[in-house]
Structures are given as structure tokens and as C-alpha cells.
Design a protein around this motif. Structure first.
Motif, PDB file in Angstrom:
ATOM      1  N   ILE A 131       7.166   5.477   5.550  1.00 12.75           N
ATOM      2  CA  ILE A 131       8.050   6.551   6.037  1.00 12.75           C
ATOM      3  C   ILE A 131       8.646   6.172   7.380  1.00 12.75           C
ATOM      4  O   ILE A 131       9.847   6.322   7.606  1.00 12.75           O
ATOM      5  CB  ILE A 131       7.271   7.890   6.165  1.00 12.75           C
ATOM      6  CG1 ILE A 131       6.693   8.309   4.828  1.00 12.75           C
ATOM      7  CG2 ILE A 131       8.150   8.980   6.755  1.00 12.75           C
ATOM      8  CD1 ILE A 131       7.703   8.619   3.764  1.00 12.75           C
ATOM      9  N   ARG A 132       7.823   5.675   8.264  1.00  6.22           N
ATOM     10  CA  ARG A 132       8.255   5.329   9.616  1.00  6.22           C
ATOM     11  C   ARG A 132       9.348   4.252   9.619  1.00  6.22           C
ATOM     12  O   ARG A 132      10.227   4.257  10.469  1.00  6.22           O
ATOM     13  CB  ARG A 132       7.035   4.858  10.401  1.00  6.22           C
ATOM     14  CG  ARG A 132       7.073   5.084  11.850  1.00  6.22           C
ATOM     15  CD  ARG A 132       5.765   4.760  12.576  1.00  6.22           C
ATOM     16  NE  ARG A 132       5.009   3.617  12.078  1.00  6.22           N
ATOM     17  CZ  ARG A 132       3.838   3.704  11.445  1.00  6.22           C
ATOM     18  NH1 ARG A 132       3.283   4.873  11.216  1.00  6.22           N
ATOM     19  NH2 ARG A 132       3.207   2.621  11.047  1.00  6.22           N
ATOM     20  N   ASN A 133       9.292   3.343   8.657  1.00  2.00           N
ATOM     21  CA  ASN A 133      10.218   2.213   8.636  1.00  2.00           C
ATOM     22  C   ASN A 133      11.489   2.458   7.825  1.00  2.00           C
ATOM     23  O   ASN A 133      12.311   1.554   7.680  1.00  2.00           O
ATOM     24  CB  ASN A 133       9.505   0.968   8.105  1.00  2.00           C
ATOM     25  CG  ASN A 133       8.421   0.497   9.042  1.00  2.00           C
ATOM     26  OD1 ASN A 133       8.463   0.742  10.237  1.00  2.00           O
ATOM     27  ND2 ASN A 133       7.426  -0.166   8.494  1.00  2.00           N
ATOM     28  N   ILE A 134      11.664   3.646   7.282  1.00  2.00           N
ATOM     29  CA  ILE A 134      12.835   3.912   6.442  1.00  2.00           C
ATOM     30  C   ILE A 134      14.160   3.639   7.169  1.00  2.00           C
ATOM     31  O   ILE A 134      15.029   2.972   6.600  1.00  2.00           O
ATOM     32  CB  ILE A 134      12.782   5.329   5.832  1.00  2.00           C
ATOM     33  CG1 ILE A 134      11.747   5.342   4.708  1.00  2.00           C
ATOM     34  CG2 ILE A 134      14.144   5.758   5.296  1.00  2.00           C
ATOM     35  CD1 ILE A 134      11.534   6.694   4.061  1.00  2.00           C
ATOM     36  N   ASN A 140       0.855  -1.182   0.000  1.00  2.00           N
ATOM     37  CA  ASN A 140       0.000   0.000   0.000  1.00  2.00           C
ATOM     38  C   ASN A 140       0.894   1.237   0.000  1.00  2.00           C
ATOM     39  O   ASN A 140       1.523   1.560   1.008  1.00  2.00           O
ATOM     40  CB  ASN A 140      -0.923  -0.010   1.225  1.00  2.00           C
ATOM     41  CG  ASN A 140      -1.781   1.228   1.306  1.00  2.00           C
ATOM     42  OD1 ASN A 140      -1.700   2.130   0.475  1.00  2.00           O
ATOM     43  ND2 ASN A 140      -2.612   1.280   2.331  1.00  2.00           N
ATOM     44  N   GLU A 141       0.971   1.919  -1.108  1.00  2.00           N
ATOM     45  CA  GLU A 141       1.864   3.070  -1.232  1.00  2.00           C
ATOM     46  C   GLU A 141       1.508   4.212  -0.289  1.00  2.00           C
ATOM     47  O   GLU A 141       2.346   5.049   0.011  1.00  2.00           O
ATOM     48  CB  GLU A 141       1.890   3.570  -2.675  1.00  2.00           C
ATOM     49  CG  GLU A 141       2.562   2.588  -3.611  1.00  2.00           C
ATOM     50  CD  GLU A 141       2.770   3.147  -4.990  1.00  2.00           C
ATOM     51  OE1 GLU A 141       2.736   4.377  -5.158  1.00  2.00           O
ATOM     52  OE2 GLU A 141       2.973   2.339  -5.910  1.00  2.00           O
ATOM     53  N   ASN A 142       0.274   4.266   0.184  1.00  2.00           N
ATOM     54  CA  ASN A 142      -0.150   5.333   1.088  1.00  2.00           C
ATOM     55  C   ASN A 142       0.033   4.965   2.556  1.00  2.00           C
ATOM     56  O   ASN A 142      -0.359   5.726   3.434  1.00  2.00           O
ATOM     57  CB  ASN A 142      -1.620   5.688   0.826  1.00  2.00           C
ATOM     58  CG  ASN A 142      -1.805   6.232  -0.580  1.00  2.00           C
ATOM     59  OD1 ASN A 142      -0.982   6.980  -1.073  1.00  2.00           O
ATOM     60  ND2 ASN A 142      -2.892   5.841  -1.225  1.00  2.00           N
ATOM     61  N   ASP A 143       0.603   3.822   2.817  1.00  2.92           N
ATOM     62  CA  ASP A 143       0.802   3.357   4.188  1.00  2.92           C
ATOM     63  C   ASP A 143       1.848   4.239   4.882  1.00  2.92           C
ATOM     64  O   ASP A 143       2.987   4.335   4.420  1.00  2.92           O
ATOM     65  CB  ASP A 143       1.264   1.902   4.159  1.00  2.92           C
ATOM     66  CG  ASP A 143       1.345   1.274   5.530  1.00  2.92           C
ATOM     67  OD1 ASP A 143       1.258   2.001   6.538  1.00  2.92           O
ATOM     68  OD2 ASP A 143       1.519   0.047   5.588  1.00  2.92           O
ATOM     69  N   PRO A 144       1.487   4.888   6.003  1.00  3.85           N
ATOM     70  CA  PRO A 144       2.461   5.728   6.713  1.00  3.85           C
ATOM     71  C   PRO A 144       3.656   4.948   7.235  1.00  3.85           C
ATOM     72  O   PRO A 144       4.705   5.530   7.513  1.00  3.85           O
ATOM     73  CB  PRO A 144       1.661   6.329   7.870  1.00  3.85           C
ATOM     74  CG  PRO A 144       0.282   5.815   7.774  1.00  3.85           C
ATOM     75  CD  PRO A 144       0.176   4.901   6.598  1.00  3.85           C
TER      76      PRO A 144
END
Length: 104
Positions: free
Chosen positions: A65-68, A58-62
């Protein structure tokens, strides 16, 4: 052992995906082997590639960013321990440069 954990995760992937990741990280390792010239340390390369390689469907899954930071660390480890995780690659390498003769 960290390498064993990575091997377990890789064993859950379908063979095509695992082989693509194997050869990609092998190639990225070759880039980082020349860090004295290109300044691309494993962490730098992982920072460039991790957001594309490790994200949810899901490309819109926040969480993307959090897991970068964790993704960067994982890709860096796959670059550093490529051979230990995937085994020795059997890749026929092509010459990296061709001579150019301006007089011809």
C-alpha cells in the motif's frame, strides 16, 4: 539518466518476466496512444495496473500500500518510455476491427 536506470533494473529480471513486462507495457502504450478517444492517459493506465505489477511477494506486506504512488510512477514511465527502455518491439499486429455485414 532515468532510462538507463530502468534498463539496469530490467537487466536484472529473468528473460521471461522481462519480455512479458516489455510486451505488456507496449500494449498499454498502444492504449494510451488513443487517449483522445478512450481518456486513458499513461497515468490512468498505470494507476490501474501498478498495484498488480509492482508488489512484494508477501501479499500482507504493508509496503504494498505504501509503495503504490511510486509503483504508479514506475509503470507510467515504462509506458511512456517503453521503446527507449526495452528497444523497438517486433510485434505482428492483427487488424483491430472487423467489418460486420448484417445482410450476410
Amino acid at each position: 539518466d532515468m532510462v538507463e536506470k530502468y534498463k539496469i533494473v530490467m537487466s536484472t529480471m529473468d528473460p521471461l518476466t522481462r519480455n512479458i513486462l516489455r510486451y505488456l507495457t507496449y500494449f498499454l502504450k498502444k492504449i494510451t496512444d488513443k487517449a483522445d478517444v478512450n481518456k486513458m492517459l499513461p497515468k490512468n493506465v498505470a494507476t490501474c495496473w501498478a498495484p498488480s505489477l509492482m508488489r512484494s511477494k508477501n501479499e500482507n506486506d504493508p509496503a504494498n500500500i505504501r509503495n503504490i504512488p511510486m509503483s504508479i510512477e514506475s509503470v507510467e514511465k515504462l509506458i511512456l518510455y517503453n521503446e527507449e527502455v526495452f528497444g523497438r518491439a517486433r510485434i505482428k499486429e492483427e487488424p483491430t476491427a472487423m467489418k460486420f455485414d448484417p445482410s450476410s
